[in-house]
Design an enzyme around this catalytic site. Sequence first.
Site, PDB file in Angstrom:
ATOM      1  N   LYS A 101       0.723   5.636   8.203  1.00 57.47           N
ATOM      2  CA  LYS A 101       1.272   5.862   6.856  1.00 57.47           C
ATOM      3  C   LYS A 101       0.147   6.004   5.836  1.00 57.47           C
ATOM      4  CE  LYS A 101       2.080   2.346   4.549  1.00 57.47           C
ATOM      5  NZ  LYS A 101       1.457   1.477   3.531  1.00 57.47           N
ATOM      6  N   SER A 161       0.864  -1.184   0.000  1.00 59.49           N
ATOM      7  CA  SER A 161       0.000   0.000   0.000  1.00 59.49           C
ATOM      8  C   SER A 161       0.897   1.228   0.000  1.00 59.49           C
ATOM      9  CB  SER A 161      -0.909   0.003   1.232  1.00 59.49           C
ATOM     10  OG  SER A 161      -1.832  -1.057   1.149  1.00 59.49           O
ATOM     11  N   LYS A 207      -7.369   1.789  -2.495  1.00 65.02           N
ATOM     12  CA  LYS A 207      -6.869   1.324  -1.194  1.00 65.02           C
ATOM     13  C   LYS A 207      -6.836   2.469  -0.181  1.00 65.02           C
ATOM     14  CE  LYS A 207      -5.137  -1.012   2.132  1.00 65.02           C
ATOM     15  NZ  LYS A 207      -4.119  -2.023   2.299  1.00 65.02           N
TER      16      LYS A 207
END
Length: 297
Positions: free
Chosen positions: A243, A100, A175
Amino acid sequence: MSNTLPKITWIGLGIMGSPMSENLIKAGYDVTGFTLEREKLDRLAAAGGTPAGSIAEAVRDADVVITMVPASPQVETIAYGPDGILENARSGALLIDMSSITPQTSVDLAKAAKDKGVRVLDAPVSGGEAGAIEAVLSIMVGGEQADFDQARPIFEALGKTIVLCGPHGSGQTVKAANQLIVAVNIQACAEAVVFLEKSGVDLKAALDVLGGGLAGSTVLTRKKDNFLRRDFKPGFRIDLHHKDMGIVTDAARNVKAALPVGAVVAQLVASLRAQGDGGLDHSALLRAVERLSGARI
């Protein structure tokens, strides 16, 4: 059987990568693996895979290279440079990045790979450690239709919901939206848990009935036991969700989309990390609500 299937190299054997690579071995694929931790390579070997000593060695004969590492800097480290994937993979190989990362990193990787004759798909996943183990992940893909069609049997050994979302970077954009929804959902569940407990309600009974109504969600189903037991062993670490919240807030700013609730939850995730909880599962957002409420930790 494995002779007729593409030879796969898997780079990054962490919480997600190890069970996913093992599911490919179970599906009959010949899997070579590389990662930095020796014990992870031993685990791959025990499952029937072949450990490699370097990225260059791992990718040299691969038809398909799959990467699953924490963030954009790690993808760039393993992809670029003389010892990286692009310099050492054979022309015509397919690189599937399941990490990701930022959509822009995926776009740049696809461009750089094209010059080397390597095709690329970005294919991040949702479903966490349990989804990886059970091979029921949701896989959101960016790239060319022909490459997606070629990769589909591989994806089917890893997940249940497999969708081509658009050109390079699209999988990462979807995502990022997934991580926004998950974080806000966990935060809402965490607030409900503290509210219910402080009200003296039977928490298990309450979560059971909430799960059966409109408030029910995959997040509540998957994380209910974490909340009940205060078990925050990582399936998906706060550090990684921090993140991802950076990715979605930055990408949203670039396209001029306002994320007011997402921004608040991003700050709550950041505060949890600052308090030393970055290594815990993201269901530990409950701890942040408890601190704010003066409840037990």
